[in-house]
Design a protein around this motif. Structure first.
Motif, mmCIF file in Angstrom:
data_model
loop_
_atom_site.group_PDB
_atom_site.id
_atom_site.type_symbol
_atom_site.label_atom_id
_atom_site.label_comp_id
_atom_site.label_asym_id
_atom_site.label_seq_id
_atom_site.Cartn_x
_atom_site.Cartn_y
_atom_site.Cartn_z
ATOM 1 N N GLY A 1 4.369 -11.630 4.215
ATOM 2 C CA GLY A 1 5.643 -11.066 4.649
ATOM 3 C C GLY A 1 6.090 -11.540 6.010
ATOM 4 O O GLY A 1 7.140 -11.125 6.500
ATOM 5 N N THR B 1 -1.761 -12.655 0.519
ATOM 6 C CA THR B 1 -2.036 -11.270 0.112
ATOM 7 C C THR B 1 -3.046 -10.588 1.033
ATOM 8 O O THR B 1 -3.303 -9.402 0.890
ATOM 9 C CB THR B 1 -2.520 -11.164 -1.347
ATOM 10 N N LEU B 2 -3.625 -11.341 1.946
ATOM 11 C CA LEU B 2 -4.490 -10.710 2.937
ATOM 12 C C LEU B 2 -3.634 -10.255 4.118
ATOM 13 O O LEU B 2 -2.578 -10.831 4.370
ATOM 14 C CB LEU B 2 -5.544 -11.709 3.436
ATOM 15 N N PHE C 1 -4.694 -9.363 9.997
ATOM 16 C CA PHE C 1 -6.026 -9.115 10.558
ATOM 17 C C PHE C 1 -7.109 -9.761 9.702
ATOM 18 O O PHE C 1 -8.003 -10.448 10.213
ATOM 19 C CB PHE C 1 -6.262 -7.602 10.650
ATOM 20 N N GLU C 2 -6.990 -9.573 8.389
ATOM 21 C CA GLU C 2 -8.012 -10.129 7.488
ATOM 22 C C GLU C 2 -8.011 -11.653 7.515
ATOM 23 O O GLU C 2 -9.066 -12.282 7.435
ATOM 24 C CB GLU C 2 -7.776 -9.632 6.057
ATOM 25 N N TYR D 1 -1.536 -5.334 10.405
ATOM 26 C CA TYR D 1 -1.860 -4.852 9.062
ATOM 27 C C TYR D 1 -0.766 -5.158 8.047
ATOM 28 O O TYR D 1 -0.720 -4.579 6.978
ATOM 29 C CB TYR D 1 -2.234 -3.363 9.106
ATOM 30 N N TRP D 2 0.108 -6.052 8.387
ATOM 31 C CA TRP D 2 1.078 -6.570 7.416
ATOM 32 C C TRP D 2 0.372 -7.542 6.504
ATOM 33 O O TRP D 2 -0.562 -8.230 6.901
ATOM 34 C CB TRP D 2 2.173 -7.353 8.135
ATOM 35 N N ARG D 3 0.887 -7.624 5.286
ATOM 36 C CA ARG D 3 0.456 -8.735 4.443
ATOM 37 C C ARG D 3 1.017 -10.008 5.051
ATOM 38 O O ARG D 3 2.210 -10.066 5.367
ATOM 39 C CB ARG D 3 1.026 -8.566 3.048
ATOM 40 N N GLU E 1 -9.916 -12.470 10.437
ATOM 41 C CA GLU E 1 -11.318 -12.064 10.290
ATOM 42 C C GLU E 1 -12.124 -13.110 9.528
ATOM 43 O O GLU E 1 -13.241 -13.449 9.918
ATOM 44 C CB GLU E 1 -11.381 -10.709 9.568
#
Lengths: 261, 363
Positions: A151, A99-100, A103-104, A146-148, A107
């Motif tokens: 996916g 669910t991140l 990028f996250e 910036y995709w989850r 990070e």
């Protein structure tokens, strides 16, 4: 010999893992030099993955020691402490945070102070953004930053996980079947990448893809029924009769891959 | 993501927030005193919902024990009010139970500052202790949830049993003044309403900061894969403890406001049913979105009061129907609807879209 002992980044001494009477690993010893790319092979149930579990703290050995950097016994440490010391693990099934965003994912994996207070204050600075951007480019996911992550395709998830591990900057990378499910092209790319990484970091790869092992291995450790069977160059290993035997005594390579896949 | 400052979406969002804040602050202009008091109570509930969302929606840990934290906050405030009302004498229920002196732990509550701090810190501390023994030992999922239920039963039993110290089943009530102002007067009620609005906004800002920070990303990562987080080098137990503790502190704050609006706190308000109801607010509103959780608390309680006034016989059926509809048609809660609109408007891909999360309630 004494001098050599000190330079080992990782040293496992007589490690035994007992799962309620079933000895998954029995008196296994092996040492990993700095900057080494080591392949760990063997038939199913040989204890390869368990060995990785021991090194990263997921499984505590019943007997034996694992020394990191020649002095720190990591068998008494918790998983997150071992990770902080500099041992990164990539699991067999890609385990990213679905669910991140991509990028996250990168990070939070990035090498940093991992305390709650630091996480509350953390701000992405220009240098960190650049590092993440560079990593995104390397794993070919800049378009999907910036995709989850949930996916992504299987292969992309594998790459993301490798990217996360590289940003973690561990001294030792433990990879469990990194090329499983990858195309030939991707496999080739992964092999090249491992070679590059091994110039600065040490790597242990558990792999069933013999083609891949032959192409990229310098030193191979063969495990069988929880024990060390043979250690040496790929040629040595291929020439060894006992190794051929445990791989069902058939044609050595092709079947080796099939029998354990 | 980091360089766009005033994109159209952001402007819309800002406009939405401003409109909501204005509507809340001006509510005394268009609501009767009775309705205003109800709304104030619901806004206090919304604060609980925000805290619950932090631990459930974002960290993936279901607590069915937030009634306790809410109740502890409520009791802290009620103890102060009771001591004020008793004017130096022993509170009436202690007298009835045969106590002759004020118990030591009641004494500091004569100070408003202490009571206020305790109303937030006591629940936070209790959550921290519970979290320490559970998260550190990797007790999670349903097992943790069951433990929180046990906490509720233990606490309620304790509060009922220790009548001389807690007022027993009746709870602590029979006070009417705060700082010399009557709690029943419309002016005080209005002021308290505004205080609640400010508290809610502050809680929202705090939660939003937490969720957007890297801390929040680690919380979501823990929800997605606690073990993986461990192998990156984070200690999930500490993150879970902190999140649970903040969540409990917010419930405590809400409990304090609740007592000021309602004038009573009793064990029945911290029991199993209210604890589960709190989770329902978040589930219906949309877990994993702060606005959804807060709206869920306000809407559900409004619906409850409207239904029960208009259909005193059948209102429970309406509530039940509401739950069924949301669970069947809106798995992401009411906030999921916004997500769908956003998706239509921006034409984003599914992978980027929406904040709402849907996953099994209990892992």
């Amino acid at each position: 010999m004494k001098m050599g002992m000190e330079s080992a980044i990782l040293q496992c001494d007589e490690v035994t893992v007992d799962f309620d009477g079933f000895k998954a690993v029995q008196g296994m010893s092996f040492r990993l030099e700095r900057g080494e790319l080591r392949f760990l092979i063997g038939p199913n149930g040989a204890g390869k993955t368990t060995m990785l579990d021991v090194i990263c703290g997921k499984v505590k050995p019943t007997v034996g020691k694992v020394l990191f950097g020649g002095k720190i016994d990591i068998t008494r440490k918790k998983e997150h402490q071992i990770a902080e010391l500099g041992i990164g693990r990539k699991f067999q099934t890609p385990s990213i945070f679905p669910t991140l965003t991509v990028f996250e994912n990168l990070e939070i994996a990035m090498r940093q102070n991992r305390s709650v207070l630091a996480a509350l204050r953390a701000k992405l600075n220009a240098e960190e953004q650049e590092r993440i951007a560079a990593q995104l480019e390397m794993i070919g996911l800049q378009e999907k930053a910036y995709w989850r992550a949930g996916g992504l395709s299987h292969g992309e998830k594998q790459w993301l996980e490798i990217g996360m591990m590289l940003l973690q900057e561990p001294e030792i990378l433990l990879l469990d079947e990194p090329v499983a499910g990858m195309t030939d092209n991707e496999t080739e790319k992964t092999g090249e990448l491992l070679r590059t990484i091994s110039q600065t970091q040490s790597i242990v790869v558990v792999e069933h893809d013999m083609e891949f092992v032959r192409n990229f291995a310098s030193k191979v450790t063969v495990m069988h029924e929880g024990r060390l069977l043979k250690e040496g160059s790929m040629e040595d290993v291929q020439r060894d009769d006992r190794v051929a035997e445990v791989y069902l005594g058939k044609r050595r390579d092709a079947d080796a891959g099939r029998s354990t896949a | 993501m980091h360089k766009r400052l005033m994109s159209p979406q952001r402007l819309w969002l800002l406009a939405g927030y401003t409109a909501a804040a204005v509507a809340l602050f001006c509510a005394p202009l268009y609501l009767s005193d009775f309705r205003l008091n109800l709304l104030a109570k619901f806004l206090a509930f919304a604060i609980v919902a925000l805290g619950l969302d932090l631990i459930w929606g974002y960290t993936g840990i279901l607590s069915l024990g937030h009634g306790v934290f809410f109740g502890l906050g409520g009791y802290a405030m009620a103890m102060y009010l009771k001591l004020e009302a008793s004017g130096g004498r022993l509170p009436d229920f202690m007298d009835w139970s045969g106590l002759t002196a004020l118990p030591w732990f009641w004494k500091p509550f004569s100070s408003f500052g202490f009571a206020f701090a305790a109303g937030i810190l006591l629940p936070a501390l209790l959550a921290l202790v519970l979290g320490y023994f559970t998260f550190r030992n990797r007790i999670r999922g349903v097992y943790f949830t069951i433990l929180t239920q046990a906490l509720v039963i233990i606490t309620v039993t304790l509060f009922i049993g220790q009548q001389a110290y807690t007022g027993g089943t009746n709870g602590v009530t029979g006070y009417g003044k705060l700082f010399g102002q009557s709690l029943a007067s419309p002016e005080t009620k209005q002021t308290l309403y505004w205080v609640t609005v400010v508290a809610l906004i502050a809680a929202y800002v705090l939660c939003r900061f937490l969720v957007k920070s890297r801390f929040g990303k680690v919380l979501r990562a823990i929800r997605d894969g606690e073990n993986r987080v461990r192998f990156i080098g984070y200690n999930p137990a500490v993150y879970q403890m902190v999140a649970f503790s903040i969540s409990a502190g917010l419930a405590g704050l809400a409990g304090m406001l609740f007592v000021l609006h309602v004038g009573i706190i009793s064990p029945s308000m911290m029991g199993i049913v209210p604890s589960i109801e709190m989770v329902l607010w978040v589930a219906i509103g949309g877990r994993g979105t702060l606005v959804g959780a807060a709206l869920g608390a306000i809407l559900l309680n409004s619906a409850k009061s409207v239904f029960s006034e208009s259909y005193p016989d059948a209102w429970l059926f309406f509530m039940g129907a509401l739950f069924v509809i949301v669970v069947v048609f809106l798995p992401k809660g009411a906030a999921g609807l916004f997500g769908q609109f956003k998706w239509l408007r921006k034409g984003r891909t599914v992978h980027e879209d929406g904040d709402g999360v849907s996953y099994p309630a209990v892992r």
